[in-house]
Scaffold this active site. Structure first.
Site, PDB file in Angstrom:
ATOM      1  N   ASP A  38       9.041 -41.010  31.578  1.00 43.13           N
ATOM      2  CA  ASP A  38      10.328 -40.935  30.859  1.00 43.13           C
ATOM      3  C   ASP A  38      11.171 -42.196  31.046  1.00 43.13           C
ATOM      4  O   ASP A  38      11.649 -42.781  30.082  1.00 43.13           O
ATOM      5  CB  ASP A  38      11.114 -39.670  31.236  1.00 43.13           C
ATOM      6  CG  ASP A  38      11.387 -39.521  32.723  1.00 43.13           C
ATOM      7  OD1 ASP A  38      10.804 -40.281  33.533  1.00 43.13           O
ATOM      8  OD2 ASP A  38      12.190 -38.639  33.084  1.00 43.13           O
ATOM      9  N   SER A 132      18.693 -27.014  36.707  1.00 42.24           N
ATOM     10  CA  SER A 132      19.857 -27.850  36.382  1.00 42.24           C
ATOM     11  C   SER A 132      19.994 -28.034  34.873  1.00 42.24           C
ATOM     12  O   SER A 132      21.090 -27.884  34.322  1.00 42.24           O
ATOM     13  CB  SER A 132      19.769 -29.196  37.098  1.00 42.24           C
ATOM     14  OG  SER A 132      18.569 -29.865  36.812  1.00 42.24           O
ATOM     15  N   ASP A 176      14.360 -32.972  30.524  1.00 39.95           N
ATOM     16  CA  ASP A 176      14.624 -31.579  30.872  1.00 39.95           C
ATOM     17  C   ASP A 176      15.565 -30.916  29.868  1.00 39.95           C
ATOM     18  O   ASP A 176      15.327 -29.796  29.415  1.00 39.95           O
ATOM     19  CB  ASP A 176      15.230 -31.494  32.276  1.00 39.95           C
ATOM     20  CG  ASP A 176      14.325 -32.099  33.328  1.00 39.95           C
ATOM     21  OD1 ASP A 176      13.177 -32.450  32.996  1.00 39.95           O
ATOM     22  OD2 ASP A 176      14.774 -32.212  34.486  1.00 39.95           O
TER      23      ASP A 176
HETATM   24  P1  ADP Z   1      16.017 -28.003  39.752  1.00 38.50           P
HETATM   25  O1  ADP Z   1      14.658 -28.573  39.990  1.00 38.50           O
HETATM   26  O2  ADP Z   1      15.999 -26.515  39.850  1.00 38.50           O
HETATM   27  O3  ADP Z   1      16.655 -28.513  38.505  1.00 38.50           O
HETATM   28  P2  ADP Z   1      18.196 -29.454  40.923  1.00 38.50           P
HETATM   29  O4  ADP Z   1      18.488 -29.869  42.315  1.00 38.50           O
HETATM   30  O5  ADP Z   1      18.069 -30.487  39.877  1.00 38.50           O
HETATM   31  O6  ADP Z   1      16.889 -28.523  40.982  1.00 38.50           O
HETATM   32  O7  ADP Z   1      19.340 -28.467  40.433  1.00 38.50           O
HETATM   33  C1  ADP Z   1      19.642 -27.336  41.206  1.00 38.50           C
HETATM   34  C2  ADP Z   1      21.135 -27.228  41.362  1.00 38.50           C
HETATM   35  O8  ADP Z   1      21.733 -26.859  40.095  1.00 38.50           O
HETATM   36  C3  ADP Z   1      21.565 -26.119  42.304  1.00 38.50           C
HETATM   37  O9  ADP Z   1      21.573 -26.566  43.641  1.00 38.50           O
HETATM   38  C4  ADP Z   1      22.957 -25.798  41.793  1.00 38.50           C
HETATM   39  O10 ADP Z   1      23.898 -26.743  42.266  1.00 38.50           O
HETATM   40  C5  ADP Z   1      22.815 -25.993  40.292  1.00 38.50           C
HETATM   41  N1  ADP Z   1      22.466 -24.714  39.643  1.00 38.50           N
HETATM   42  C6  ADP Z   1      21.301 -24.388  39.048  1.00 38.50           C
HETATM   43  N2  ADP Z   1      21.339 -23.130  38.553  1.00 38.50           N
HETATM   44  C7  ADP Z   1      22.555 -22.641  38.859  1.00 38.50           C
HETATM   45  C8  ADP Z   1      23.231 -21.392  38.632  1.00 38.50           C
HETATM   46  N3  ADP Z   1      22.635 -20.381  37.993  1.00 38.50           N
HETATM   47  N4  ADP Z   1      24.500 -21.258  39.076  1.00 38.50           N
HETATM   48  C9  ADP Z   1      25.120 -22.281  39.699  1.00 38.50           C
HETATM   49  N5  ADP Z   1      24.549 -23.470  39.949  1.00 38.50           N
HETATM   50  C10 ADP Z   1      23.293 -23.666  39.541  1.00 38.50           C
HETATM   51 MG    MG Z   2      17.013 -30.571  38.116  1.00 35.91          MG
END
Ligand code: ADP
Ligand code: MG
Length: 386
Positions: A38, A132, A176
């Site tokens: 990407d 995210s 994403d």
């Molecule tokens: P991922 O691989 O799951 O995208 P990231 O670290 O990029 O991992 O994103 C995860 C973060 O996004 C969590 O730690 C939180 O801060 C936020 N997040 C994701 N889903 C939720 C949710 N349903 N409610 C609140 N925050 C969320």
């Molecule tokens: Mg993420």
């Protein structure tokens, strides 16, 4: 899915004291193939999965935005006029960052109404399935509609990326959010990260008797951030040595010249990106011409390239991939940024549990922690649900 929408509506009412105006949702995603391509302006082939983040939203009479989530025991609140990356942190930087980023894409944050938001999700957090992007995309389509912005989905993907880059501070690409916003049931999103043009490609897994198994190793390596930055730097150095602005401009025909133009390590990094771009193109062509049974070798080759050339695999990922392959998977590879995280395996439906048992056994034998495994299907992108 029906009950999570009921739960979100009830949760909204409990916290905000009235019924929401509507309910929106957006899926997580898995990348079928195209890793570390990407940011080299290349090709990726993710699909939206049947795990979603659901948002209930209701307008307010003032200019305050308040967000709550089942994920966190906190009600975050800020005036719309005060939204700025420097004022946002923690989980609420994702939804509030999206509100700020919409302001950067034409929303007049001095004129739109304040909103209350409540969020629940079935996307596992931090498992490489982009919870995210799911939260960003769900909040983005909800605010776009309630604020009557009329932004298209490509723009909403940019809004999500801007929120993640600036408000959260994570230097991620646009894959994403694009998958979460543009996905369709039983289709992958073939995305050109240079032009940002995308096409839907039919997957046909179910028809071919296949399922996609996610094997989350639970490993998260401390050097992931440093390793990611180092890989990006190698790609830039490789492109510079070849006199191109990005590795996207090179093809497999350029590999002999690349070998003499840079040191061996940089060459192997470059070879991964060039061959991975070609594998994405080949996967799209194979899916269209022959269907998913024809993509196994491409998945396998992608893993070898990440393991040997890009050097971002870990023993747990290699073991998951090798065990899946040895127990009947059509193909398997690590997915995501590397240094831990998840692998995927394309598996005949009747072989799923055998592979899971084999992987559990192999991990125990090697003294590795127990992995989390589940299958996913390709689902529709962000939607208004009620
Ligand atoms: P991922 O691989 O799951 O995208 P990231 O670290 O990029 O991992 O994103 C995860 C973060 O996004 C969590 O730690 C939180 O801060 C936020 N997040 C994701 N889903 C939720 C949710 N349903 N409610 C609140 N925050 C969320
Ligand atoms: Mg993420």
């Amino acid at each position: 899915m029906n009950d999570i929408r009921d739960e979100v509506a009830a949760g909204f009412e409990e916290i905000h004291g009235r019924a929401p105006l509507g309910i929106w949702s957006a899926p997580g995603r898995v990348n079928l193939i195209g890793e570390h391509t990407d940011y080299n302006q290349g090709f990726v082939l993710p699909f939206a999965i049947n795990r979603r983040t659901v948002v209930a939203l209701g307008p307010r009479d003032d200019a305050t935005i308040r967000v709550a989530s089942a994920f966190a025991d906190e009600l975050a609140s800020i005036e719309l006029a005060d939204l700025a990356p420097s004022r946002l942190d923690g989980w609420s930087a994702y939804p509030l960052g999206v509100a700020w980023a919409l302001g950067q894409h034409g929303a007049d944050l001095g004129a739109v109404p304040g909103v209350d938001i409540y969020i629940e999700s079935t996307v596992p957090v931090g498992a490489g399935l982009s919870s995210s992007a799911a939260i960003e995309s769900a909040v983005a389509i909800a605010l776009d509609e309630v604020w009557r912005l009329g932004l298209d989905r490509q723009t909403l993907a940019k809004v999500g990326r801007l929120a993640e880059n600036e408000a959260v501070g994570a230097p991620t690409g646009i894959m994403d959010q694009s998958a979460s916003l543009l996905g369709r049931e039983d289709h992958a999103v073939f995305l050109d990260c240079r032009s940002l043009q995308s096409e839907l490609v039919e997957l046909g897994f179910a028809e071919a008797g296949l399922e996609l198994l996610i094997i989350d190793t639970g490993v998260s390596h401390s050097h992931a951030t440093g390793g990611y930055a180092a890989r990006r730097a190698s790609c830039e150095a490789g492109a510079a040595a070849m006199g191109v602005s990005s590795l996207r401009d090179l093809t497999v025909d350029d590999l002999p010249r690349a070998r003499t133009a840079m040191d061996d390590e940089t060459f192997r990094r470059v070879r991964h990106v060039i061959t991975e771009n070609q594998r994405v193109l080949d996967t799209v062509a194979a899916l269209r011409a022959e269907g998913p049974l024809a993509i196994g070798e491409l998945l396998d080759a992608s893993h070898v390239s990440m393991r040997d050339d890009f050097e971002i695999s870990v023993p747990e990922l290699d073991l998951a991939v090798e065990t899946a392959q040895a127990n009947g998977a059509i193909g398997a590879r690590m997915t995501g940024g590397g240094f831990g995280g998840a692998a995927i395996a394309l598996v005949p439906t009747e072989g799923v549990s055998r592979i899971q048992v084999a992987i559990d056994g192999a991990f125990a034998e090697h003294g590795f922690g127990q992995p989390t495994m589940f299958t996913v299907t390709a689902a529709g992108g962000a939607s208004r649900d009620r």
